[in-house]
Each structure stands twice: as C-alpha cells, then as structure tokens.
Scaffold this active site. Structure first.
Site, PDB file in Angstrom:
ATOM      1  CG  PHE A 195      -3.907   0.757   7.575  1.00 17.95           C
ATOM      2  CD1 PHE A 195      -2.892  -0.164   7.371  1.00 17.95           C
ATOM      3  CD2 PHE A 195      -4.319   0.994   8.878  1.00 17.95           C
ATOM      4  CE1 PHE A 195      -2.291  -0.829   8.434  1.00 17.95           C
ATOM      5  CE2 PHE A 195      -3.729   0.345   9.950  1.00 17.95           C
ATOM      6  CZ  PHE A 195      -2.720  -0.568   9.727  1.00 17.95           C
ATOM      7  CB  CYS A 196      -5.530  -2.640   2.847  1.00 20.48           C
ATOM      8  SG  CYS A 196      -6.243  -1.653   1.515  1.00 20.48           S
ATOM      9  CB  THR A 197      -1.178  -3.705   0.414  1.00 21.07           C
ATOM     10  OG1 THR A 197      -1.084  -4.758   1.368  1.00 21.07           O
ATOM     11  CG2 THR A 197       0.154  -3.559  -0.316  1.00 21.07           C
ATOM     12  N   GLY A 199      -5.016  -0.004  -0.961  1.00 18.44           N
ATOM     13  CA  GLY A 199      -6.290   0.682  -0.873  1.00 18.44           C
ATOM     14  C   GLY A 199      -7.490  -0.127  -1.278  1.00 18.44           C
ATOM     15  CB  ILE A 224       0.782   0.583   3.499  1.00 18.44           C
ATOM     16  CG1 ILE A 224      -0.203   0.206   4.601  1.00 18.44           C
ATOM     17  CG2 ILE A 224       2.187   0.691   4.067  1.00 18.44           C
ATOM     18  CD1 ILE A 224      -0.031  -1.221   5.098  1.00 18.44           C
TER      19      ILE A 224
END
Length: 345
Positions: A195-197, A199, A224
C-alpha cells in the site's frame, strides 16, 4: 478476499468548504507531454487553481486545489474536453475539501517518470499486481500467509501505517528495489500485499515485484487515502495519520485535517510529541534536524521574514506574496523617483 460491502461508507467531508482538492494519477502514453505543459498550466492559472501536476511520457500525477467549480472544470479538461483527449479517462482520482488553500502556487512539471523508481524493465500499463478494494483490504491483511509491506518512505510511515505492516526504512522510492532484494524472497513470500498514499507507487512496486518472480502481489486500490475516505474509524486497521504532500501535512479518517505540522528547516512531518520535544523551536529546528546548523540559520531567517510579514498583515509565501513584494518594489521605485525629482528641482 471478499468482505461484506456494508462495512464501508463514504465519510469524506461534504463540499461546503471553499477549496476542493483533487489528487489524480494515471499511467498513459503521453509522448507529447512537453506540448501539453503550457495549455494545462494556462487552464489552471486562469481559474486560480494551485498545486503541482507532473507530466511524463508514461502519464500524469499530482494534487491541486481550487474552488469546486474550478476543479470540476479541470476534471473535464483532463479527462474529456482538453488536449489529452480520452487518454486520461478512468484516472485514479480522489477528492477532498479544505477550509484554507493547501497550495501556494501552480506548477506543471515535465519529468522522465511520474513516480521515480528507475526500473526501466517494468511497465505498469502492461503488468501490475491485483487491485484490492478498500472494502476487502482488512480481510486480506489479516491473513497469516500474507506479507504486508508499506512502500512509502520512513518519514511517512512514522506518522501512521497499517497494523503488522513492514517498514522498508527508505528515504526515497528508488531505494525500494534494494529493500526487496535484501528482505523479500519470491520462494518464501508467496503472497505480498502493498500500500501507499494514493496508489501510484504501488502500481510500480507491484509491477517490479512481478518482474522479480513474485507470484501473487496485491495492492490497495486508491491507497491509504481511499481507505480512510470510505472505512469507518471503528473498522479501520490504519493507526495514526496519513502524510500528504501539501500544506495540510496529514489527514485522518474521512480525510479530515490531521494534527501534524512541518519543520520549516528540514521539512520533516512533526507529531504533537515532536512539538513538545526540547529540540523543537518553531520555524527553526526539530528533533529530526537538531544537528544541522546550516538549515537552522536559513530557517531562522525565514521565520524572521514570516514574522515581519505577519506584523505588516501581508503574506510571506506563494503567488500573493510575490504580488505584494512586486507592489512594494514598485512603491519604493516611485518614492525614489519622487525624491529624485524633488531634489532636482
């Protein structure tokens, strides 16, 4: 990987706030990126939109803010009516709202990549991992056979992350390749979830893992931010706040404004505990940069200028500040010319 769809409801603030924020990215063929820069910048500036948009031959990435009408017009310009044609249709786009302007000026930049990994062998337009909807994310990451990896940098992870997530400890995204080589094994780690901020980093990270022989790679669709937007706090597995790359600094559930601030010397995000630390001096230093005298000197001068601007009732940063500075210079020139003429007489 299914979960009851009823577990999530939209919690994003309603658009009664004066500023609408749009975060957007898409991997798409833009060989004419350089030619697209000027019309995009002109469109945004004409409508008072501010923020940063990155164009590259591989696509678009960025976050901007403006009035709701201006942002809606920009969405149409990007996805259908403007020079991009339909190439950006279906872009990953997230909207939130703010009471104050989160950006100071408008920038459109041309870069080789919209998110820098320096792995030319991968192509997110051709191969990426399996998208997992926010509603299904909890069920996936609670499985014992899934390795959960946060693909963001250390200062972002420090503000908040998912329970049980591995922290690569990277300072920039290009280091992620070294982390994979040293810590993950396709023969052992059969299922990897990332996952990241928003996508975008996971698009490249998942494509990279697949190129390295990992069999099952999953990533959180919308990142997220989308998870925090639609997941009720009582069902959330995310702890802390999510760092964002604008003047808001961080957001929490429902994408409401978080409590983090930025150190003006080193740009490191600061928690409430950081701001209570003995090494924290507003606008000058924080526990993360206390040993860097050069940064402190520059920051102290910046803070002094900000304090002076505040006393004048003026703005220190951004386009408004530039306009005010130009106005003051012109006033000084006019006074000097008046004085010269008076002395001449």
């Amino acid at each position: 990987m299914t979960a009851p769809r009823s577990m999530s409801t939209a919690t994003v603030p309603q658009p009664h706030h004066p500023y609408k924020v749009m975060a957007v990215y898409k991997f798409a063929a833009l060989p004419d990126a350089e030619a697209l820069k000027a019309p995009l910048a002109e469109f945004c500036c004409a409508r008072g939109i501010k923020g940063t948009l990155i164009l590259a031959p591989e696509g678009i990435n960025g976050t901007v803010a403006g009035t709701p009408d201006a942002i809606d017009a920009l969405a149409a310009f990007l996805f259908s009516t403007g020079p991009f044609g339909a190439r950006l249709a279906g872009a990953e786009t997230k909207y939130s709202f703010a009471d104050t302007a989160p950006f100071l000026r408008m920038k459109v930049r041309i870069k080789p990549e919209i998110v820098t990994l320096r792995a030319p062998q991968i192509d997110p337009n051709r191969q990426v991992g399996t998208y997992v909807e926010p509603e299904d994310w909890n069920a996936l990451i609670e499985r014992n056979d899934v390795v959960l990896v946060d693909t963001r940098n250390d200062y972002e992870v420090g503000l908040g992350t998912f329970q049980r997530a591995l922290d690569p400890g990277t300072q920039n995204f290009t280091e992620f390749k070294d982390y994979v080589a040293s810590n993950l094994d396709p023969a052992r780690d059969k299922k990897v979830a990332m996952f990241c901020t928003g996508g975008i980093r996971c698009e490249k990270a998942s494509s990279y893992l697949l190129s390295q022989g990992f069999e099952e790679v999953f990533h959180l669709k919308g990142g997220i931010l989308k998870y925090l937007e639609v997941t009720p706090p009582e069902q959330s597995r995310f702890t802390g706040e999510c760092f964002v790359f604008d003047e808001r600094v961080s957001v929490g559930h429902g994408l409401e404004l978080g409590t983090a601030t930025l150190c003006r010397a080193c740009r490191h995000p600061l928690t409430e505990a950081d701001r209570r630390h003995a090494d924290y001096h507003e606008g000058v230093s924080c526990p993360h940069c206390i040993g860097d005298a050069a940064k402190h000197e520059a920051a102290a001068e910046r803070q002094r200028q900000m304090d002076l601007a505040k006393k004048r009732g003026a703005t220190h940063l951004g386009d408004e500040a530039m306009s005010e500075a130009h106005k003051r210079r012109e006033q000084k020139k006019a006074l000097a010319e008046q004085s010269r003429l008076a002395n001449k007489g």
